[in-house]
Design an enzyme around this catalytic site. Sequence first.
Site, PDB file in Angstrom:
ATOM      1  N   ASP A 157      13.249  24.766  11.301  1.00  0.00           N
ATOM      2  CA  ASP A 157      12.438  23.562  11.148  1.00  0.00           C
ATOM      3  C   ASP A 157      11.479  23.463  12.318  1.00  0.00           C
ATOM      4  OD1 ASP A 157      13.691  22.803   8.793  1.00  0.00           O
ATOM      5  OD2 ASP A 157      15.177  21.554   9.816  1.00  0.00           O
ATOM      6  N   ASP A 171      11.056  22.033   2.889  1.00  0.00           N
ATOM      7  CA  ASP A 171      11.510  20.649   2.688  1.00  0.00           C
ATOM      8  C   ASP A 171      10.407  19.810   2.061  1.00  0.00           C
ATOM      9  OD1 ASP A 171      13.940  21.293   3.904  1.00  0.00           O
ATOM     10  OD2 ASP A 171      13.236  20.708   5.890  1.00  0.00           O
TER      11      ASP A 171
END
EC number: 3.4.23.36
Length: 198
Positions: A157, A171
């Site tokens: 991330d 995401d």
Amino acid sequence: MAEAERIIGTPDTPGAGGAEPEQSGVEGTGVPAEEPRGRRRIAVLFTVAALAYALDLVSKLIVVAKLEHHAPIQIIGDWLRFEAIRNAGAAFGFGEAFTIIFTVIAAAVIVVIARLARKLYSLPWAIALGLLLGGALGNLTDRIFRSPGIFEGAVVDFIAPKHFAVFNLADSAIVCGGILIVLLSFRGLDPDGTVHKD
């Protein structure tokens, strides 16, 4: 469960799920009223999925090579920065103790989308499912190939808004696809291009 059965239905049944073929036209969706069972949109689904997957994969490769183990990069003041982290949980960092479960869920999502593709005639649904598929594949790739091990890998991330969880492009694709599916469901449009009225 009944809603899922209505949406998935069977690939060879035009009226699956109680939809009325004559009510197939939806303004602004690209689904023609006179041909609810027109051209399949599988190519659109896989094109969107491939694009979402490629963008996610390339962005993660760059982040790992250039940003991991370095100071965060401020993008918009202190409101948005790029910061590389490894997330063993679900989207936005939730449930780090259930990495294998999230891996299984991602694989199940891919199987469901593959089944829906057999009866996919709606362009908006093709885009939505393509975003879901690309995002699921992006994070599933991390789960399989990144450390600490197969099916337990931590997802990369890097998008870090202020006062919000750190996430990635996969995401984002999953969330956008999910929102689009909710909107299409509210409008009564099914993946096969028919419209139902509850």
